[in-house]
Design an enzyme around this catalytic site. Sequence first.
Site, PDB file in Angstrom:
ATOM      1  CB  SER A 228      -6.495  -4.638  -7.956  1.00 58.99           C
ATOM      2  OG  SER A 228      -6.456  -4.861  -6.586  1.00 58.99           O
TER       3      SER A 228
ATOM      4  CG  HIS B 123      -7.483  -9.155  -4.335  1.00 61.59           C
ATOM      5  ND1 HIS B 123      -6.769  -8.938  -3.201  1.00 61.59           N
ATOM      6  CD2 HIS B 123      -6.777  -8.557  -5.338  1.00 61.59           C
ATOM      7  CE1 HIS B 123      -5.677  -8.226  -3.483  1.00 61.59           C
ATOM      8  NE2 HIS B 123      -5.660  -7.990  -4.783  1.00 61.59           N
TER       9      HIS B 123
END
Lengths: 456, 456, 456, 456
Positions: free
Chosen positions: B308, B382
């Site tokens: 990410s 997340h």
Amino acid sequence: MNMTFLQELFNSITQRDARLWRRQGDTATPDHRRMLDACRALLESDGEASSISLASRALAMYQRLDEEERTRFFERLASDFAADPALIDETYAIYRAQRDNASLQMLFDACEPRRQELFRRLNLASNGTHALVRMREGLLERMHERPRSDTRELGAIDADFAHLFGSWFNRGFLVLKRIDWNTPASILEKIIRYEAVHEIRDWDDLRRRLDAVDRRCFAFFHPAIGDEPLIFVEVALHRGLPQRIQPILAGEHRDIDDPESADAAAFFGISNCQTGLRGISFGNFLIKQVVQELKQELPQLKHFVTLSPVPGFAHWLAERRNDETLPDELRQVLHELDAPDWHLDPARSERLKTVVKPLVARYLVDEKNAAGLPLNPVARFHLGNGAELHRINWLGDTSPKGLKQAAGLMVNYLYVLDDIERNHENYTANATVVCSGEVRDLNRRARKMAKGEFAK
Amino acid sequence: MNMTFLQELFNSITQRDARLWRRQGDTATPDHRRMLDACRALLESDGEASSISLASRALAMYQRLDEEERTRFFERLASDFAADPALIDETYAIYRAQRDNASLQMLFDACEPRRQELFRRLNLASNGTHALVRMREGLLERMHERPRSDTRELGAIDADFAHLFGSWFNRGFLVLKRIDWNTPASILEKIIRYEAVHEIRDWDDLRRRLDAVDRRCFAFFHPAIGDEPLIFVEVALHRGLPQRIQPILAGEHRDIDDPESADAAAFFGISNCQTGLRGISFGNFLIKQVVQELKQELPQLKHFVTLSPVPGFAHWLAERRNDETLPDELRQVLHELDAPDWHLDPARSERLKTVVKPLVARYLVDEKNAAGLPLNPVARFHLGNGAELHRINWLGDTSPKGLKQAAGLMVNYLYVLDDIERNHENYTANATVVCSGEVRDLNRRARKMAKGEFAK
Amino acid sequence: MNMTFLQELFNSITQRDARLWRRQGDTATPDHRRMLDACRALLESDGEASSISLASRALAMYQRLDEEERTRFFERLASDFAADPALIDETYAIYRAQRDNASLQMLFDACEPRRQELFRRLNLASNGTHALVRMREGLLERMHERPRSDTRELGAIDADFAHLFGSWFNRGFLVLKRIDWNTPASILEKIIRYEAVHEIRDWDDLRRRLDAVDRRCFAFFHPAIGDEPLIFVEVALHRGLPQRIQPILAGEHRDIDDPESADAAAFFGISNCQTGLRGISFGNFLIKQVVQELKQELPQLKHFVTLSPVPGFAHWLAERRNDETLPDELRQVLHELDAPDWHLDPARSERLKTVVKPLVARYLVDEKNAAGLPLNPVARFHLGNGAELHRINWLGDTSPKGLKQAAGLMVNYLYVLDDIERNHENYTANATVVCSGEVRDLNRRARKMAKGEFAK
Amino acid sequence: MNMTFLQELFNSITQRDARLWRRQGDTATPDHRRMLDACRALLESDGEASSISLASRALAMYQRLDEEERTRFFERLASDFAADPALIDETYAIYRAQRDNASLQMLFDACEPRRQELFRRLNLASNGTHALVRMREGLLERMHERPRSDTRELGAIDADFAHLFGSWFNRGFLVLKRIDWNTPASILEKIIRYEAVHEIRDWDDLRRRLDAVDRRCFAFFHPAIGDEPLIFVEVALHRGLPQRIQPILAGEHRDIDDPESADAAAFFGISNCQTGLRGISFGNFLIKQVVQELKQELPQLKHFVTLSPVPGFAHWLAERRNDETLPDELRQVLHELDAPDWHLDPARSERLKTVVKPLVARYLVDEKNAAGLPLNPVARFHLGNGAELHRINWLGDTSPKGLKQAAGLMVNYLYVLDDIERNHENYTANATVVCSGEVRDLNRRARKMAKGEFAK
């Protein structure tokens, strides 16, 4: 738009987890208190990460509640999952002070029963939609068993269901699908089960109804409860307008051996399948879309017509017969309806025909309910859709049921494509009952008969 | 559940009438007044028979409004299609007098902005759902262009959309679908267009990303807007956790030639496709369902991890560098970030790594927003899903964008299946940032560095 | 490979023209002469442009031939559509002079009966493949009715069909498909009709067999005759090897409520559906592919086994009983088989079991046909596929048919995946009958019994 | 026929085992000797149980043979897998003695090259059909590279392939499929690759060609090689007959914005995709079936016409120009074709048009090959299909290729539905070139010009 791809989309939709529920259920028999706790836990979750499993758990628990515990659950749902009065008062005060959209929004949010959010979250579970439809079915049964005065609170839950289902089962989400002999057996057995107008006895009977060049059947489906039809309609292709239902049901009436030689499509049965979707109207959308489909497949079709029952007519007629203001002569003829198998006696049948046909015209055209609309529900449905009350068929349905509920009469409602919109508007605005000259004449005769004038 | 049948269901769903709109539109250029009339006509219809065509007409008219007229239409929608204040006052008085479900129901109905019923009815038209999503997109653009203070009224419309879409796009109605080289071109071109994290340049680039044994891509679809993906995620199968994005994007990194030899699935891009569905959250459902799919296909997979970006880190760091309380030594090293192509100079990169990696750990773990949650939006997403902040990858993204927004850093968030629920709950309840020992150590070093202690 | 796309491919394959034939047929009743003319016209066409309609015309004409005319047609097909003797002589002379590929090719072409090209061209018509399969079915019926000596010429046509069908129905073109309650009714009714081993009485019976978590059914299909199964097999998931067929047929035996708790898959019925494809072998491919499918779905399955009948055993046994060399004691016990309902008398059944089980082992293992292979056709099939003769089940099939043909016995043939190939090779090369220790012991006992030794 | 079910059938067809081959292959590099052994093992197997794996093994081995080893493999295939001469002699002797079907059958079987059975068995492997088509492609390449005299033996293998493929790819097994922007990318990239008439440059170019209301594209597929098109045709809907290809290719020519306003369907490119299927004719079936599809979708279409190139005309013309018997005036004008960009000079173009159009009419109508059929292959194809040579279009294709091969000329062949059959028969029987009055006039002028008569 991309059809290929769509077809494949729905592979995954329900495989997800028939299994899931089964495994999740713990073994202890749950009661309504634990069920309410499960609902609260779901409402208190953040609506995302763990909500799917909380929703699955709650629905699995509901499956295992016995009938009594379900009743208690519904009662507590009504009382404990409404809205917060204090918050309503507070937001109303704000709205009162400042009547703008923002404060309206707050008030609206405060007024929404918490049940609605609960149901939305229960819908996260696999097959949640169908489970909720079934849940409402259970609720409606309970309401039905109680005295009307006592259904007020349960009615609130029902209103929440209706509100949500109206949104979820919006016609924009429905899918029309032809049903035929190539349809999966799992769907066909539901057609057998749900047929409400003219019972289908077994698979052979079903096959006679579906699997012939002169038959069509269409159903609406919703993607999220994909193998459950919502409503379906049976159609017979015909040369001319059909008058009698028995030949159609027997599958004998194949006066055409090529669909392209038919000039009429006769809708002879519309059945709602999901009690839990009561009040969500599909029928008019269905008829209109089926007319379109048929037009496309068979451009030569000229007439779209129903062959419809007249439920309630016999009941109405029975009351009429006791009406002493009726001319004796008339009452005397009507008396012949009490003879067993009267319809098999041609002379008797002919005598009855002369007086009963006018009376049914009168019943359908002039008898109104409290709202000023036709008393007969089938007439309300088709006239409301923009159809015309076209023809009354003597001995149209000589089954025991047909003889009992409507003295064997059936009615053709005609959908004239160019008139539908106008008819519908007249009906909606002025409760106008559009009917053919023939029906008007019959009605006129009925009025005369009431005055003792019997000559044609 | 019946899969075969479902596949076929969706043939009809959208063929209905691309054509319909085109033909229905009359030629005169419409303005917002006629549009408002069309909306009123739709609301005043009985919601059934003629509503489909009224809805189609209104949507077709909206398509032809120019931008200015649309703005006016929205403004009038806000002011003229709210709720009836008199009716609200009246029903509130009743509710105040008798606080039961029935009166609550009446109040709730009175408070619902008429826009919601309007949108539900517009949804009757073919492709109505997608048209409404696009309409909200246009609304959001207008809100974005205005000063915040001025969006209050338009915000009310947005709230109505959000309320309805939350119901319509309930996860229970979404369908997960694998995207690969066998997907129709019409869908793939949307993947190219909507990819938001790491741009896809052209068809060749797309093919490198999708069409290899070590790649997977999944998207959510909604039956009513079937050929428009809602959100999609790109996955690379990997041996071990990936550290760098460039080899993945280049499609060079095929360290596996058999999916069954991979032990990790790396999520390297999640893209929302429909601006008009802002605020309706799909991402966490998507990740969880994709993890399930992958587990089923490749049971040997051990690690589910993201690669990410860290948007905002460079910005945060730039502010930090101006912070005079920082030790000079630290600030001096950070200065090297200004050197062009610093990442190509191994010595310089090594010096920077020593200080920047700890700082990013600190940024992700300790920097909070007003709500007490991590400042970094990707971390929020997340961690909120229950993942663990697992590893920080130096030179993970050496693209210009990656260097600019995060000094080339990338992060692995790890989804440990058994911990997801607990992590999620801790995060939700206590804003706990779950991280690996390695990240904790880095953060500790960052704290020491801030005090001038540089030795490991 | 691209699955989505393939699914759609087959929309068009057969819609082409059910209608076509109907319309094309002229009304005059045709005879075999006109049929032969139509065939000649087709053969004389250039095989392209007009051939499709010529083929359709010829097949439509065949449909309308009565049985007698068809017989004549076949007889003329045999005599008039063979090959040209002069051309054969000529090309053989060339081949004899120069034995190379080119001259072989010419000879081969000259020897090919013209019927083969005729059949290939008839296959151009829509649904031609199925029509040809049905045509061969008619041919086989005729051959069956005649004395063997008289089938020589018709046999030539049959050989041509067999040659072509062997090529067209190559296993590479077959498609395996699961049959379940979601299968279209039109296919399911064929399953009912074609079940040859254990009759399916009606739809309810079918449902009991198919629609349960412990049942599987698979069929082979060919794309060109897509809705006609070629062969199918019924499977019951089981814990342990099943011994008795009645509980399985009754659908009572659900000792598992989760497929994943089964450790055995029992094949209890294999039925060929198309008489017209006699001699084209599908069964072994089917079993092997079904084993693969089941392994993939349910990796925990350990045993793949049949529950098979022993047709012919009772007949063999009856002859044995007349054999005077058999010990009296043995013959005396066998005599009890004549008692009505002997299987319901435990003592009698026990006595019989002691001698009959060994005898069936002997029958299956030692009795051979002229080719040196097992006399029992079911044994030949499964042993030839590489299975092991595993267990003999007393009272395995107590239906009248089961009692009559095999004294109620059933056999488990076991497919041990690692041994299949070796077993098959031993069987093919040496006619080795692979059997379990238990069966070997039984056979040994049978030999002893034959010598009058009855003690275990 | 059952369409739903068919769609699903093909899920399984190819998933079986891409993987299989990969795993089976051992690592040693194989040579033609081992390949021949593998083929022998397959032929010696019993054709059932173990044959699938033997076939897969052999095909996997072939994949890994290098080019030289493949050549040797083919050579040995020709020499070692023919038929047994002794057996042929023996069976011929029998046939000679008794000329009946039974002995013919034996002779036929004896003459069949063993390669045919080998290929049938190789087809048992997954994706075997496509592998065999590719194998023939390799064979054809080798034949192409050799002097004709040297291809005799390889030609025998080719004949075997052709014999089998003619049977397997019988039109009865082909499926017509529309290709559009919703087609999977994996198919579309093959369309890009295989387009042979007018090159498709890239995905944008493809989209211009396919994704518009006035475009259609159809392909034939075979179930067993489902994602490989066999042949496809591109169609432009048009008002009137199109004269020039450039506007069509550019996608500019949208003179219609509604398919229903078109009156002509122009076939502007037919491309064969599989070199390995050379000689198996699909084109005429394709055109006829596409005409049917289009008629059904758009009943108002009146003209079905091609816009076809004239390959070979420039070459023929160049030879003509050297022909001294031609009038000088004519040769002088033709000289202008050598001027660069002559087509951009209106005066020059006009002069050329006067003489070249007649000449191309003459070339197409009068120039014949050895078989007495038109020299031009495109003319042969369409006239053979029953089309009419309808119009010659000056400057129809001004691409470099078009100018080079045919002086920029294109031709419309017209398919008049009622005349197709008759035209086809006249062409087949008498080689009649059916052409329009316009073309006949041009041809007449050409004859006059040849005699020096130039006036119109």
